[in-house]
Design an enzyme around this catalytic site. Sequence first.
Site, PDB file in Angstrom:
ATOM      1  N   SER A 122       2.652   6.059   5.530  1.00  0.00           N
ATOM      2  CA  SER A 122       2.688   6.941   6.703  1.00  0.00           C
ATOM      3  C   SER A 122       3.491   6.376   7.873  1.00  0.00           C
ATOM      4  CB  SER A 122       1.275   7.317   7.143  1.00  0.00           C
ATOM      5  OG  SER A 122       0.630   8.074   6.125  1.00  0.00           O
ATOM      6  N   GLU A 142       1.142  -1.891   1.186  1.00  0.00           N
ATOM      7  CA  GLU A 142       0.937  -0.454   1.312  1.00  0.00           C
ATOM      8  C   GLU A 142      -0.531  -0.127   1.029  1.00  0.00           C
ATOM      9  OE1 GLU A 142       4.781   1.947   0.668  1.00  0.00           O
ATOM     10  OE2 GLU A 142       3.889   1.606  -1.282  1.00  0.00           O
ATOM     11  N   GLU A 150       1.009   4.233  -6.824  1.00  0.00           N
ATOM     12  CA  GLU A 150       1.015   5.477  -7.614  1.00  0.00           C
ATOM     13  C   GLU A 150       1.232   5.174  -9.093  1.00  0.00           C
ATOM     14  OE1 GLU A 150       3.895   7.638  -5.273  1.00  0.00           O
ATOM     15  OE2 GLU A 150       2.404   7.932  -3.695  1.00  0.00           O
ATOM     16  N   ASN A 181      11.641   5.506  -0.191  1.00  0.00           N
ATOM     17  CA  ASN A 181      11.136   5.780  -1.539  1.00  0.00           C
ATOM     18  C   ASN A 181      11.010   7.294  -1.703  1.00  0.00           C
ATOM     19  OD1 ASN A 181       9.740   5.985  -3.927  1.00  0.00           O
ATOM     20  ND2 ASN A 181       7.839   5.059  -3.157  1.00  0.00           N
ATOM     21  N   LYS A 190      10.401   8.894  -4.401  1.00  0.00           N
ATOM     22  CA  LYS A 190       9.420   9.285  -5.438  1.00  0.00           C
ATOM     23  C   LYS A 190      10.053  10.341  -6.364  1.00  0.00           C
ATOM     24  CE  LYS A 190       5.909   7.975  -2.187  1.00  0.00           C
ATOM     25  NZ  LYS A 190       4.532   8.029  -1.760  1.00  0.00           N
ATOM     26  N   HIS A 250       4.145  -0.060  -7.461  1.00  0.00           N
ATOM     27  CA  HIS A 250       3.690   0.920  -6.463  1.00  0.00           C
ATOM     28  C   HIS A 250       2.311   1.426  -6.867  1.00  0.00           C
ATOM     29  CE1 HIS A 250       3.422   4.512  -4.017  1.00  0.00           C
ATOM     30  NE2 HIS A 250       4.413   4.032  -3.286  1.00  0.00           N
ATOM     31  N   GLY A 268       0.994   8.711   2.359  1.00  0.00           N
ATOM     32  CA  GLY A 268       1.077  10.175   2.380  1.00  0.00           C
ATOM     33  C   GLY A 268      -0.077  10.863   3.076  1.00  0.00           C
TER      34      GLY A 268
HETATM   35  P1  PGA Z   1       4.580   7.612   2.753  1.00  0.00           P
HETATM   36  O1  PGA Z   1       4.787   6.811   1.366  1.00  0.00           O
HETATM   37  O2  PGA Z   1       5.543   7.018   3.761  1.00  0.00           O
HETATM   38  O3  PGA Z   1       4.898   9.044   2.418  1.00  0.00           O
HETATM   39  O4  PGA Z   1       3.165   7.410   3.172  1.00  0.00           O
HETATM   40  C1  PGA Z   1       5.044   5.436   1.332  1.00  0.00           C
HETATM   41  C2  PGA Z   1       5.168   4.963  -0.088  1.00  0.00           C
HETATM   42  O5  PGA Z   1       4.450   5.449  -0.962  1.00  0.00           O
HETATM   43  O6  PGA Z   1       6.000   4.074  -0.383  1.00  0.00           O
END
Ligand code: PGA
Length: 249
Positions: A208, A163, A95, A9, A11, A93, A169
């Site tokens: 992560s 997640e 976010e 992903n 983003k 997601h 992140g």
């Molecule tokens: P990350 O993000 O691996 O940077 O923690 C995962 C995601 O948001 O899908």
Amino acid sequence: MPRKIAAGNWKMNGLSADLDQIEALYERVGSQQCSVIFCPPVTLLSDFSAQAACFGYETGGQHCHSAQSGAYTGDISAQMLQDAGARYVILGHSERRMAHGETDQEVAQCVAAAQKVGLTPIVCLGESLEDRAAGTTLSVIGAQLAGSLPEGVDASNLVIAYEPIWAIGTGKIPSHQEIEDVHGFLRSELRTRFGPLAEEISLLYGGSVKPENAAEIFAISNVDGGLIGGASMDTDAFAAIIRALDARS
Ligand code: PGA
């Protein structure tokens, strides 16, 4: 057996110069058994899809609108993603749930729209740190799962990603037991709803995932791969994660 999937992903990151990361990944990994999916920003989707196909990879969008077309300035439909070469779309997601106020009900409508044009939705679920501290993780995830899958959803064309919001992140991940508990719970909820078809649904862990923890995460039961953010934009790191997943295939 569910398919093993490593989905990257990106983003809101990536420019046309990053197209060469696809070939660079292939140079490091060679052929793999798991499915490798790039989810770049929509500006790169057509080019990525054409390039990914040359190396046995697939692509996905990061969101879609629930309508197929219309007066929705700035939005993108499932059909447009599919037309640009995508086979998957990330939906719900955290976010987007947080920054755009997406509700379970809206996510469910997007899942229906995606499946209607043959895209495979990757439906994201996850608890906040407050939920975890309050001991409500499973009930929160259970409600999200139930609410984010529409009536009549096609379970044979569905991927779920767990997640934890606080792990995205941040470099923090849940304990292995905590991941196992959530993934086992998801499998059992899916069995209740879909019967034997539930065994075929890939359950991804995201938050992560790094080369340093990938092998241990992928060894946890009911973890069928990863949804990888930051590390998927680092070719060496993504390659190492794919190799770790392939070792479990
Ligand atoms: P990350 O993000 O691996 O940077 O923690 C995962 C995601 O948001 O899908």
